[in-house]
Scaffold this motif. Structure first.
Motif, PDB file in Angstrom:
ATOM      1  N   TYR A 117       0.884  -1.255  -0.061  1.00 18.84           N
ATOM      2  CA  TYR A 117       0.028   0.112  -0.123  1.00 18.84           C
ATOM      3  C   TYR A 117       0.831   1.378   0.162  1.00 18.84           C
ATOM      4  O   TYR A 117       0.678   2.122  -0.707  1.00 18.84           O
ATOM      5  CB  TYR A 117      -0.936  -0.142   1.267  1.00 18.84           C
ATOM      6  CG  TYR A 117      -1.487   1.374   1.570  1.00 18.84           C
ATOM      7  CD1 TYR A 117      -2.616   1.631   0.546  1.00 18.84           C
ATOM      8  CD2 TYR A 117      -1.137   2.191   2.507  1.00 18.84           C
ATOM      9  CE1 TYR A 117      -3.271   2.863   1.085  1.00 18.84           C
ATOM     10  CE2 TYR A 117      -1.671   3.427   2.758  1.00 18.84           C
ATOM     11  CZ  TYR A 117      -2.808   3.869   1.962  1.00 18.84           C
ATOM     12  OH  TYR A 117      -3.501   4.841   2.237  1.00 18.84           O
ATOM     13  N   LYS A 118       1.926   1.294   0.860  1.00 20.05           N
ATOM     14  CA  LYS A 118       2.597   2.540   0.900  1.00 20.05           C
ATOM     15  C   LYS A 118       3.545   2.598  -0.349  1.00 20.05           C
ATOM     16  O   LYS A 118       3.874   3.756  -0.845  1.00 20.05           O
ATOM     17  CB  LYS A 118       3.544   2.424   2.216  1.00 20.05           C
ATOM     18  CG  LYS A 118       3.049   2.595   3.524  1.00 20.05           C
ATOM     19  CD  LYS A 118       2.073   4.032   3.566  1.00 20.05           C
ATOM     20  CE  LYS A 118       3.340   5.251   3.565  1.00 20.05           C
ATOM     21  NZ  LYS A 118       2.488   6.448   3.660  1.00 20.05           N
ATOM     22  N   THR A 119       3.868   1.447  -0.905  1.00 15.03           N
ATOM     23  CA  THR A 119       4.586   1.498  -2.265  1.00 15.03           C
ATOM     24  C   THR A 119       3.750   2.326  -3.396  1.00 15.03           C
ATOM     25  O   THR A 119       4.365   2.992  -4.005  1.00 15.03           O
ATOM     26  CB  THR A 119       5.259   0.113  -2.411  1.00 15.03           C
ATOM     27  OG1 THR A 119       5.890  -0.399  -1.597  1.00 15.03           O
ATOM     28  CG2 THR A 119       6.002   0.228  -3.795  1.00 15.03           C
ATOM     29  N   VAL A 120       2.504   1.776  -3.437  1.00 16.57           N
ATOM     30  CA  VAL A 120       1.847   2.320  -4.497  1.00 16.57           C
ATOM     31  C   VAL A 120       1.133   3.904  -4.222  1.00 16.57           C
ATOM     32  O   VAL A 120       0.719   4.297  -5.219  1.00 16.57           O
ATOM     33  CB  VAL A 120       0.875   1.211  -4.903  1.00 16.57           C
ATOM     34  CG1 VAL A 120       1.304  -0.113  -5.434  1.00 16.57           C
ATOM     35  CG2 VAL A 120      -0.042   1.001  -3.660  1.00 16.57           C
ATOM     36  N   THR A 121       1.061   4.126  -3.100  1.00 16.71           N
ATOM     37  CA  THR A 121       0.439   5.243  -2.741  1.00 16.71           C
ATOM     38  C   THR A 121       1.652   6.270  -2.404  1.00 16.71           C
ATOM     39  O   THR A 121       1.158   7.411  -2.353  1.00 16.71           O
ATOM     40  CB  THR A 121      -0.491   5.207  -1.430  1.00 16.71           C
ATOM     41  OG1 THR A 121       0.098   4.635  -0.365  1.00 16.71           O
ATOM     42  CG2 THR A 121      -1.593   4.367  -1.810  1.00 16.71           C
ATOM     43  N   THR A 122       2.957   6.230  -2.447  1.00 11.25           N
ATOM     44  CA  THR A 122       3.842   7.033  -1.950  1.00 11.25           C
ATOM     45  C   THR A 122       4.438   7.811  -3.384  1.00 11.25           C
ATOM     46  O   THR A 122       4.925   7.016  -4.169  1.00 11.25           O
ATOM     47  CB  THR A 122       4.953   6.519  -1.021  1.00 11.25           C
ATOM     48  OG1 THR A 122       4.247   6.139   0.216  1.00 11.25           O
ATOM     49  CG2 THR A 122       5.806   7.552  -0.762  1.00 11.25           C
ATOM     50  N   GLU A 123       4.521   9.003  -3.451  1.00 11.89           N
ATOM     51  CA  GLU A 123       5.030   9.715  -4.524  1.00 11.89           C
ATOM     52  C   GLU A 123       6.598   9.632  -4.384  1.00 11.89           C
ATOM     53  O   GLU A 123       7.205   9.681  -3.343  1.00 11.89           O
ATOM     54  CB  GLU A 123       4.646  11.100  -4.441  1.00 11.89           C
ATOM     55  CG  GLU A 123       3.278  11.370  -4.856  1.00 11.89           C
ATOM     56  CD  GLU A 123       2.961  11.216  -6.226  1.00 11.89           C
ATOM     57  OE1 GLU A 123       3.889  11.429  -7.184  1.00 11.89           O
ATOM     58  OE2 GLU A 123       1.612  10.773  -6.259  1.00 11.89           O
ATOM     59  N   GLU A 124       7.140   9.354  -5.686  1.00 14.68           N
ATOM     60  CA  GLU A 124       8.471   9.471  -5.687  1.00 14.68           C
ATOM     61  C   GLU A 124       9.037  10.660  -5.759  1.00 14.68           C
ATOM     62  O   GLU A 124       8.495  11.445  -6.750  1.00 14.68           O
ATOM     63  CB  GLU A 124       9.175   8.342  -6.818  1.00 14.68           C
ATOM     64  CG  GLU A 124       8.708   6.681  -6.481  1.00 14.68           C
ATOM     65  CD  GLU A 124       9.239   5.876  -7.560  1.00 14.68           C
ATOM     66  OE1 GLU A 124      10.735   6.208  -7.986  1.00 14.68           O
ATOM     67  OE2 GLU A 124       8.984   5.097  -8.068  1.00 14.68           O
TER      68      GLU A 124
END
Length: 138
Positions: A117-124
């Motif tokens: 979840y954090k991987t797909v919702t965190t902006e790079e």
């Protein structure tokens, strides 16, 4: 909290290595190592390496607050629960503990799903590297 993940990982590797030495003693004595001992040893080793990796991944993804606590607690519980029930359940005949494998496995899965979840919702933020860190001089 990431200190707990890293410490649990390194402790797990030390325990796994001690079990490996014990297995070597068994083998050098001419006996076969029981499969349950091998299985617990392998699981603890892999999960301990992943605990160390998680110790770096959690802050890198910006996991904070209750999610950080959940990821840490769930992962550490699964890291020790899975090999623990193999050793206790099969090795010491406490087979009534074996169904808790679903609990420990579920804890690991929940931890990974939070990280997903954090991987797909965190902006790079871009940049491709850590600013201000000098490369190693090997």
């Amino acid at each position: 909290m990431t200190k707990a993940l890293k410490a649990s990982g390194f402790l797990g590797l030390a325990v796994m290595m001690a079990v490996g030495l014990h297995q070597f003693v068994i083998l050098s004595g001419g006996s076969a190592v029981p499969p349950w001992m091998i299985g617990g040893h392998a699981h603890l080793g892999v999960l301990s390496i992943l605990a160390i990796v998680m110790g770096f991944a959690v802050p890198a993804l910006g996991v904070v607050g209750q999610l950080r606590t959940a990821v840490t607690g769930l992962f550490i519980a699964g890291q020790w629960g899975i090999p623990g029930i193999v050793w206790l359940g099969e090795g010491f005949g406490l087979t009534f503990l074996m169904p808790t494998g679903f609990l420990w496995g579920g804890a690991l899965i929940a931890s990974m799903l939070i990280m997903l979840y954090k991987t797909v919702t965190t902006e790079e933020t871009g940049g491709g590297g850590r600013a201000g860190v000098a490369p190693a001089d090997d």
